[in-house]
Design an enzyme around this catalytic site. Structure first.
Site, PDB file in Angstrom:
ATOM      1  N   THR A 111      41.254  33.308  38.239  1.00  0.00           N
ATOM      2  CA  THR A 111      41.449  33.772  39.608  1.00  0.00           C
ATOM      3  C   THR A 111      42.655  33.040  40.192  1.00  0.00           C
ATOM      4  O   THR A 111      43.460  32.483  39.454  1.00  0.00           O
ATOM      5  CB  THR A 111      40.150  33.599  40.429  1.00  0.00           C
ATOM      6  OG1 THR A 111      40.326  34.221  41.706  1.00  0.00           O
ATOM      7  CG2 THR A 111      39.766  32.146  40.617  1.00  0.00           C
ATOM      8  N   ASN A 112      42.835  33.085  41.503  1.00  0.00           N
ATOM      9  CA  ASN A 112      43.968  32.381  42.132  1.00  0.00           C
ATOM     10  C   ASN A 112      43.558  31.913  43.520  1.00  0.00           C
ATOM     11  O   ASN A 112      42.427  32.155  43.951  1.00  0.00           O
ATOM     12  CB  ASN A 112      45.207  33.290  42.164  1.00  0.00           C
ATOM     13  CG  ASN A 112      44.956  34.540  42.968  1.00  0.00           C
ATOM     14  OD1 ASN A 112      44.797  34.490  44.184  1.00  0.00           O
ATOM     15  ND2 ASN A 112      44.889  35.685  42.296  1.00  0.00           N
TER      16      ASN A 112
END
Ligand code: PMT
Length: 207
Positions: free
Chosen positions: A16-17
């Site tokens: 993810t980020n």
């Protein structure tokens, strides 16, 4: 779209980020306040859905693409604010991956579909607004996205400035040139972006 995407590696891990969703949620709220009927397709965030907005929760880029396609018929504007993963693991392990000694573990990634470019390529496309999150060369990369993805407008921001926090400094790029907005809280920046979208909508309906 808003927030990050989550690409599973196994049942407990994923890619993810650091997108918080704040910019996308602020835009959804500003669009609703301007009288629009808004569907907010959201990756995983801790945020509350703005009043008057319909939220569809997704995790992966491919789920986001499906939700966008379902919400699209009849839409006048598509705004892609989500930080979509460009790649996902080629395989998702059914069981938790176990550590095997000290050997390297190689993760093979395959490209995700580009949701925004897909919307902009449709014959019945709405006005298409993208974002460009860059760590340098903002004008060059944002202009490349404007033309490369065949968009009407790109909102450029520096990741070190706009990602995660409550404020943002953006420059709007459209086919008439560059339009910088002053640094402000994301709610205020969102109003400036919506004003620009309305100007473009009025121009295209007068053309
Ligand atoms: O969520 P916050 O913490 O408030 O942070 C806001 C933000 C920095 C995430 C936001 O302002 C922003 O810049 N969003 C776009 C981030 C991004 O991933 O940009 P990009 O340059 O990788 O993608 C360009 C455009 O294509 C974006 O509109 C993106 O939504 C879209 N895209 C990208 C890849 C993909 N597979 N599908 C897409 O639709």
């Amino acid at each position: 779209t808003a927030g990050p995407t989550y690409e599973a590696i196994d049942p407990v891990r994923g890619i993810t980020n650091i997108s918080s969703g704040k910019m996308g949620y602020a835009l959804a709220a500003a669009c609703a306040a301007a009288g629009a009927e808004v569907v907010l397709v959201s990756g995983p965030t801790r945020l509350t859905c703005p009043a008057g907005v319909t939220r569809v929760d997704v995790a992966s880029a491919r789920q986001m693409q499906t939700a966008v396609e379902e919400a699209l018929p009849g839409a006048d504007v598509f705004i892609g604010v989500a930080a979509v993963a460009d790649y996902r693991p080629a395989e998702v392990a059914a069981d938790k991956i176990k550590k095997t000694g000290n050997d390297e573990l190689v993760l093979r990634l395959v490209p995700n579909p580009d949701i925004l470019a897909g919307v902009a390529a449709r014959a019945d496309r709405p006005l298409c607004v993208g974002f460009a999150a860059e760590s340098r060369n903002l004008a060059e990369y944002a202009t490349k996205k404007l033309h490369g993805k065949k968009l009407d407008m790109v909102v450029g921001n520096l990741v070190q400035d706009g990602m995660g926090g409550d404020h943002n400094t953006v420059v709007i790029f459209d086919h008439a040139g560059q339009h910088p907005l002053p640094r402000a809280a994301k709610e205020r920046v969102a109003q400036g972006i919506v004003n620009h979208v309305v100007r473009l909508l009025n121009q295209s309906s007068n053309a």
